[in-house]
Scaffold this motif. Structure first.
Motif, PDB file in Angstrom:
ATOM      1  N   LYS B 220      80.517  39.154  15.077  1.00  0.00           N
ATOM      2  CA  LYS B 220      81.545  38.275  14.507  1.00  0.00           C
ATOM      3  C   LYS B 220      81.059  37.660  13.200  1.00  0.00           C
ATOM      4  O   LYS B 220      81.848  37.424  12.298  1.00  0.00           O
ATOM      5  CB  LYS B 220      81.983  37.232  15.526  1.00  0.00           C
ATOM      6  CG  LYS B 220      81.126  36.054  15.732  1.00  0.00           C
ATOM      7  CD  LYS B 220      81.782  35.143  16.763  1.00  0.00           C
ATOM      8  CE  LYS B 220      80.795  34.094  17.180  1.00  0.00           C
ATOM      9  NZ  LYS B 220      81.244  33.266  18.244  1.00  0.00           N
ATOM     10  N   TYR B 221      79.731  37.469  13.053  1.00  0.00           N
ATOM     11  CA  TYR B 221      79.201  36.956  11.787  1.00  0.00           C
ATOM     12  C   TYR B 221      79.155  38.056  10.742  1.00  0.00           C
ATOM     13  O   TYR B 221      79.368  37.811   9.556  1.00  0.00           O
ATOM     14  CB  TYR B 221      77.815  36.358  11.992  1.00  0.00           C
ATOM     15  CG  TYR B 221      77.831  35.196  12.944  1.00  0.00           C
ATOM     16  CD1 TYR B 221      78.504  34.036  12.613  1.00  0.00           C
ATOM     17  CD2 TYR B 221      77.207  35.271  14.176  1.00  0.00           C
ATOM     18  CE1 TYR B 221      78.564  32.977  13.490  1.00  0.00           C
ATOM     19  CE2 TYR B 221      77.248  34.217  15.058  1.00  0.00           C
ATOM     20  CZ  TYR B 221      77.927  33.075  14.714  1.00  0.00           C
ATOM     21  OH  TYR B 221      77.989  32.037  15.590  1.00  0.00           O
ATOM     22  N   MET B 250      63.938  34.444  13.449  1.00  0.00           N
ATOM     23  CA  MET B 250      63.853  34.326  14.911  1.00  0.00           C
ATOM     24  C   MET B 250      64.656  35.423  15.584  1.00  0.00           C
ATOM     25  O   MET B 250      64.289  35.947  16.622  1.00  0.00           O
ATOM     26  CB  MET B 250      64.404  32.976  15.364  1.00  0.00           C
ATOM     27  CG  MET B 250      63.356  31.913  15.523  1.00  0.00           C
ATOM     28  SD  MET B 250      64.083  30.306  15.638  1.00  0.00           S
ATOM     29  CE  MET B 250      65.128  30.485  17.048  1.00  0.00           C
ATOM     30  N   GLN B 253      62.770  38.391  16.127  1.00  0.00           N
ATOM     31  CA  GLN B 253      61.755  38.307  17.179  1.00  0.00           C
ATOM     32  C   GLN B 253      62.337  38.360  18.580  1.00  0.00           C
ATOM     33  O   GLN B 253      61.658  38.769  19.510  1.00  0.00           O
ATOM     34  CB  GLN B 253      60.961  37.011  17.033  1.00  0.00           C
ATOM     35  CG  GLN B 253      59.991  37.076  15.881  1.00  0.00           C
ATOM     36  CD  GLN B 253      59.154  35.836  15.780  1.00  0.00           C
ATOM     37  OE1 GLN B 253      59.111  35.041  16.706  1.00  0.00           O
ATOM     38  NE2 GLN B 253      58.495  35.669  14.663  1.00  0.00           N
ATOM     39  N   THR B 254      63.599  37.917  18.738  1.00  0.00           N
ATOM     40  CA  THR B 254      64.149  37.925  20.100  1.00  0.00           C
ATOM     41  C   THR B 254      64.314  39.371  20.562  1.00  0.00           C
ATOM     42  O   THR B 254      64.799  40.206  19.821  1.00  0.00           O
ATOM     43  CB  THR B 254      65.519  37.226  20.158  1.00  0.00           C
ATOM     44  OG1 THR B 254      66.287  37.673  19.045  1.00  0.00           O
ATOM     45  CG2 THR B 254      65.386  35.745  20.126  1.00  0.00           C
ATOM     46  N   PRO B 255      63.894  39.656  21.778  1.00  0.00           N
ATOM     47  CA  PRO B 255      63.934  41.047  22.249  1.00  0.00           C
ATOM     48  C   PRO B 255      65.354  41.519  22.490  1.00  0.00           C
ATOM     49  O   PRO B 255      66.234  40.727  22.824  1.00  0.00           O
ATOM     50  CB  PRO B 255      63.142  40.987  23.558  1.00  0.00           C
ATOM     51  CG  PRO B 255      63.171  39.581  23.970  1.00  0.00           C
ATOM     52  CD  PRO B 255      63.314  38.750  22.753  1.00  0.00           C
ATOM     53  N   ARG B 260      64.123  43.424  26.915  1.00  0.00           N
ATOM     54  CA  ARG B 260      64.345  42.377  27.915  1.00  0.00           C
ATOM     55  C   ARG B 260      64.143  42.936  29.324  1.00  0.00           C
ATOM     56  O   ARG B 260      63.493  42.330  30.170  1.00  0.00           O
ATOM     57  CB  ARG B 260      65.771  41.855  27.731  1.00  0.00           C
ATOM     58  CG  ARG B 260      66.118  40.696  28.570  1.00  0.00           C
ATOM     59  CD  ARG B 260      65.440  39.444  28.127  1.00  0.00           C
ATOM     60  NE  ARG B 260      66.108  38.805  27.029  1.00  0.00           N
ATOM     61  CZ  ARG B 260      65.536  37.897  26.250  1.00  0.00           C
ATOM     62  NH1 ARG B 260      64.301  37.563  26.464  1.00  0.00           N
ATOM     63  NH2 ARG B 260      66.183  37.344  25.269  1.00  0.00           N
ATOM     64  N   ALA B 389      54.408  32.887  28.217  1.00  0.00           N
ATOM     65  CA  ALA B 389      55.754  33.439  28.023  1.00  0.00           C
ATOM     66  C   ALA B 389      56.014  34.677  28.871  1.00  0.00           C
ATOM     67  O   ALA B 389      57.096  34.822  29.421  1.00  0.00           O
ATOM     68  CB  ALA B 389      55.982  33.746  26.554  1.00  0.00           C
ATOM     69  N   LEU B 396      62.203  34.922  34.963  1.00  0.00           N
ATOM     70  CA  LEU B 396      63.625  34.709  34.683  1.00  0.00           C
ATOM     71  C   LEU B 396      64.393  36.023  34.654  1.00  0.00           C
ATOM     72  O   LEU B 396      65.514  36.105  35.154  1.00  0.00           O
ATOM     73  CB  LEU B 396      63.770  33.986  33.348  1.00  0.00           C
ATOM     74  CG  LEU B 396      63.268  32.546  33.364  1.00  0.00           C
ATOM     75  CD1 LEU B 396      63.272  31.977  31.977  1.00  0.00           C
ATOM     76  CD2 LEU B 396      64.124  31.699  34.277  1.00  0.00           C
ATOM     77  N   VAL B 397      63.769  37.043  34.058  1.00  0.00           N
ATOM     78  CA  VAL B 397      64.501  38.306  33.904  1.00  0.00           C
ATOM     79  C   VAL B 397      64.779  38.944  35.265  1.00  0.00           C
ATOM     80  O   VAL B 397      65.877  39.457  35.503  1.00  0.00           O
ATOM     81  CB  VAL B 397      63.725  39.264  32.981  1.00  0.00           C
ATOM     82  CG1 VAL B 397      64.293  40.665  33.057  1.00  0.00           C
ATOM     83  CG2 VAL B 397      63.797  38.788  31.552  1.00  0.00           C
ATOM     84  N   MET B 400      67.621  37.202  36.797  1.00  0.00           N
ATOM     85  CA  MET B 400      68.856  37.592  36.119  1.00  0.00           C
ATOM     86  C   MET B 400      69.305  38.978  36.585  1.00  0.00           C
ATOM     87  O   MET B 400      70.483  39.182  36.910  1.00  0.00           O
ATOM     88  CB  MET B 400      68.612  37.605  34.625  1.00  0.00           C
ATOM     89  CG  MET B 400      69.837  37.887  33.824  1.00  0.00           C
ATOM     90  SD  MET B 400      69.459  38.082  32.088  1.00  0.00           S
ATOM     91  CE  MET B 400      68.721  39.683  32.054  1.00  0.00           C
ATOM     92  N   LEU B 403      70.797  38.910  40.062  1.00  0.00           N
ATOM     93  CA  LEU B 403      72.172  38.401  40.084  1.00  0.00           C
ATOM     94  C   LEU B 403      73.128  39.407  39.472  1.00  0.00           C
ATOM     95  O   LEU B 403      74.234  39.620  39.973  1.00  0.00           O
ATOM     96  CB  LEU B 403      72.241  37.079  39.320  1.00  0.00           C
ATOM     97  CG  LEU B 403      71.579  35.907  40.028  1.00  0.00           C
ATOM     98  CD1 LEU B 403      71.509  34.724  39.104  1.00  0.00           C
ATOM     99  CD2 LEU B 403      72.362  35.553  41.267  1.00  0.00           C
ATOM    100  N   CYS B 404      72.690  40.030  38.368  1.00  0.00           N
ATOM    101  CA  CYS B 404      73.555  41.016  37.698  1.00  0.00           C
ATOM    102  C   CYS B 404      73.878  42.173  38.626  1.00  0.00           C
ATOM    103  O   CYS B 404      74.948  42.772  38.532  1.00  0.00           O
ATOM    104  CB  CYS B 404      72.880  41.568  36.446  1.00  0.00           C
ATOM    105  SG  CYS B 404      72.944  40.447  35.073  1.00  0.00           S
TER     106      CYS B 404
END
Lengths: 174, 441
Positions: B220-221, B250, B253-255, B260, B389, B396-397, B400, B403-404
């Protein structure tokens, strides 16, 4: 008009703050409420006619005491029950999914927070705020929808059970 | 003397006779040389005396000279003092007169240094290369800056200010994400962002070049950026990064999704495998139930009994009963239905099991992730969040992923269960109908 655009803007901002999981929760909640409203409308408008139809079927019979008649009666009650409790399983499933989706939102939000922490370190609380809102808003939304949905699903179940009893009473007495 | 003579005699003894005449000669020689020496001494004395007088005179002359020199020294010293005094006065005067100007030059030098640091990281430098060298000269030279340099500094400052308020487009060479240079039309938004062909660029201060971001922001950007590039006039919405590239860096850097999923480790893969299996199984069951349902609908509509569907088989069982009484018929039908039900309800418990196991595996991943986090804490302490990290992201993954996987499986289970219940219900109803029809005969 102005108010509508403002409200839409607010909703959009809320959805954006909650991250992508909130969209799925929105989808689930729309589906859930459609089903709940459909059931409520059914009981309000369609059910009285259907009941008359079933009662009519029973009234037409001369023989109401034989084993065969009992079968017919059971068949009618079972059919009524099936018609009434249509979609209730889906409603209950959607209600139970909502908190899970909220939890999913919490987890993805926390992942976001830790991503930010990996880049900026733990000192910058303002940078983490986005992820925290992504974690909390879906949880809240999931809870709100689940609680409201739970109330209505119980209400509909009660109604089904009541109407079934009532119908079987009516069929007995005639 | 006696001894001497004695020794002389003894020595002389062998030659005494030959040389006794020479002793007189020796005596005479001695006497004569004594006289000569006395004369020489007298001459020397006279010489010394003369010399002494001369020395005295020299001394006198030297003293006169010394006095003269001392006088001269005194004169020169007073001159030096006077000069120094004058120098000090002049310096004070200079300081007085150039005091504010000196400060000014210091400020100019500092401003040039600061501006250089700013411009090094400013995206505007991509549009105006070569500004830094000018500033370098001012910042690093020991001499006073020239008027020209000062004007240049002023101009550069003003330029940076004015340009940071503009949205302009210009042609320049940029680096693609793969590192190849190419010519492109770049739109620069103030000092915040630069866009080319609907993509965000970042400024590499080392090379002074613009480079495409390896990972772009959300669609959208990017759409907004496209709009900006094609817009001719009027206000256009566009996403800018007010941190001058920090947020965009940043973003790199985010995977992404695969990275993920990799973070979830082996437990994550197990969850995904179970999820995929459950999904395929549930869909297969759903399709089979739908096919069965369609066949049963056909069976309801037709008088022909076909054995390829549960309803047909139940009806066939009813027909076989022939002229048995109702109760036997009912039993036979019940039996036939009981035979059919397991096939219809097959797999439900499996799907439900998978839906229940997936979040549990997620929880397992959480716990193992937290264990590795605490291990790294016990090794390195809590100082660096980056060391923790990997464990935290694993924790967390996996949750996730659990749940997914669980949510769609629950959904599918509900669909499969309701469909199979519907089929069983149809069987029940139809068998009751058969019984009634027979009874009605």
């Amino acid at each position: 008009m102005d108010i509508i655009t403002t409200q839409l803007d607010l909703i959009q901002r809320f959805l954006h703050a909650g991250g992508s999981v909130l969209w799925f929760i929105l989808l689930v909640s729309v589906g859930l409420w459609c089903l709940i409203i459909e059931r409520l409308l059914f009981f309000r408008f369609s059910y009285p006619q259907l009941r008359e139809h079933w009662l009519g079927l029973w009234r037409q019979r001369s023989d109401k005491r034989s084993q065969h008649a009992r079968h017919i009666r059971t068949g009618i009650i079972s059919e009524a029950q099936i018609t009434m409790s249509k979609n209730i399983a889906v409603i209950k499933m959607l209600v139970s999914i909502c908190p899970l989706m909220g939890l999913l939102g919490t987890v993805t939000g926390m992942i976001h927070v830790f991503d930010v922490m990996a880049v900026t370190g733990s000192g910058n609380a303002r940078a983490m705020a986005d992820g925290v809102s992504q974690a909390t808003i879906p949880t809240m939304a999931g809870m709100v929808i689940a609680i409201a949905g739970l109330y209505f699903s119980k209400l509909i179940e009660e109604r089904v059970s009541d109407e079934t009893h009532h119908l079987s009473d009516l069929l007995q007495n005639h | 003397m006696k001894k001497l003579i004695l020794i002389t005699l003894m020595l002389a003894t062998p030659a005494a006779i030959a040389e006794h005449l020479d002793l007189d000669q020796l005596l005479r020689d001695v006497k004569r040389s004594q006289g000569t020496e006395a004369r020489i001494n007298r001459v020397r004395e006279a010489e010394f005396l003369a010399e002494k007088n001369k020395q005295q005179q020299l001394l006198h002359e030297a003293q006169v000279e010394l006095n003269q020199q001392q006088q001269l020294s005194q004169q020169l010293k007073s001159h030096l003092d006077a000069n120094e005094q004058e120098l000090m006065e002049l310096e004070a005067k200079l300081k007085n007169r150039s005091g504010e100007l000196g400060e000014l030059f210091g400020v100019a030098r500092q401003a040039a240094g600061d501006l250089k640091a700013d411009l090094t990281n400013s995206i505007i430098s991509a549009q105006f290369p070569g500004r830094l060298e000018q500033l370098d000269k001012i910042a690093n030279s020991k001499a006073l800056p020239t008027i020209e340099q000062l004007e240049k500094l002023w101009f550069t400052l003003q330029q940076e200010m004015t340009e940071s308020a503009k949205v302009v487009s210009f042609d320049t060479k940029i680096q693609t994400a793969s590192g190849e240079p190419r010519q492109a039309k770049v739109v620069r938004i103030g000092s915040f962002n630069a866009l080319a062909d609907g993509k965000y660029l970042r400024y590499l201060s080392e090379t002074g070049k613009l480079s495409e971001l390896a990972r772009q922001p959300e669609d959208k950007y990017l759409d907004l950026a496209e709009n900006l590039l094609t817009a001719k006039q009027g206000p256009v919405p566009v996403g800018i990064d007010p941190t001058r590239g920090v947020i965009l860096s940043m973003l790199i850097q985010t995977p992404n999704t695969t990275e993920r999923i990799d973070q979830g480790g082996i437990i994550g893969y197990i969850i995904l495998f179970l999820g995929a299996f459950g999904l395929v199984y549930a869909i297969v069951r759903l399709v089979m139930l739908t096919l069965t349902w369609r066949k049963m609908q056909n069976q309801v509509g037709s008088d022909q009994i076909s054995e390829d569907n549960p309803l047909g088989r139940v009806i066939a069982a009813g027909e076989q009963a022939g002229s048995e009484d109702n109760e036997t018929l009912e039993l036979l039908l019940d039996e036939a239905i009981t035979r059919e039900v397991p096939a219809l309800e097959k797999g439900q418990s499996m799907i439900k099991l998978l839906a229940a196991v997936a979040p549990l595996l997620g929880l397992l991943g959480t716990v193992t992730g937290m264990i590795s986090t605490f291990q790294s804490i016990s090794l390195f302490g809590t100082g660096d969040p980056k060391l923790m990290a990997s464990g935290i992201s694993q924790a967390l993954v996996t949750t996730m992923l659990g749940l997914c996987v669980a949510i769609p499986l629950l959904f599918l289970h509900s669909l499969v269960a309701s469909r199979s219940r519907m089929l069983v219900q149809i069987l029940d109803e139809q068998s009751a109908g058969i019984v009634s029809r027979r009874a009605g005969k």
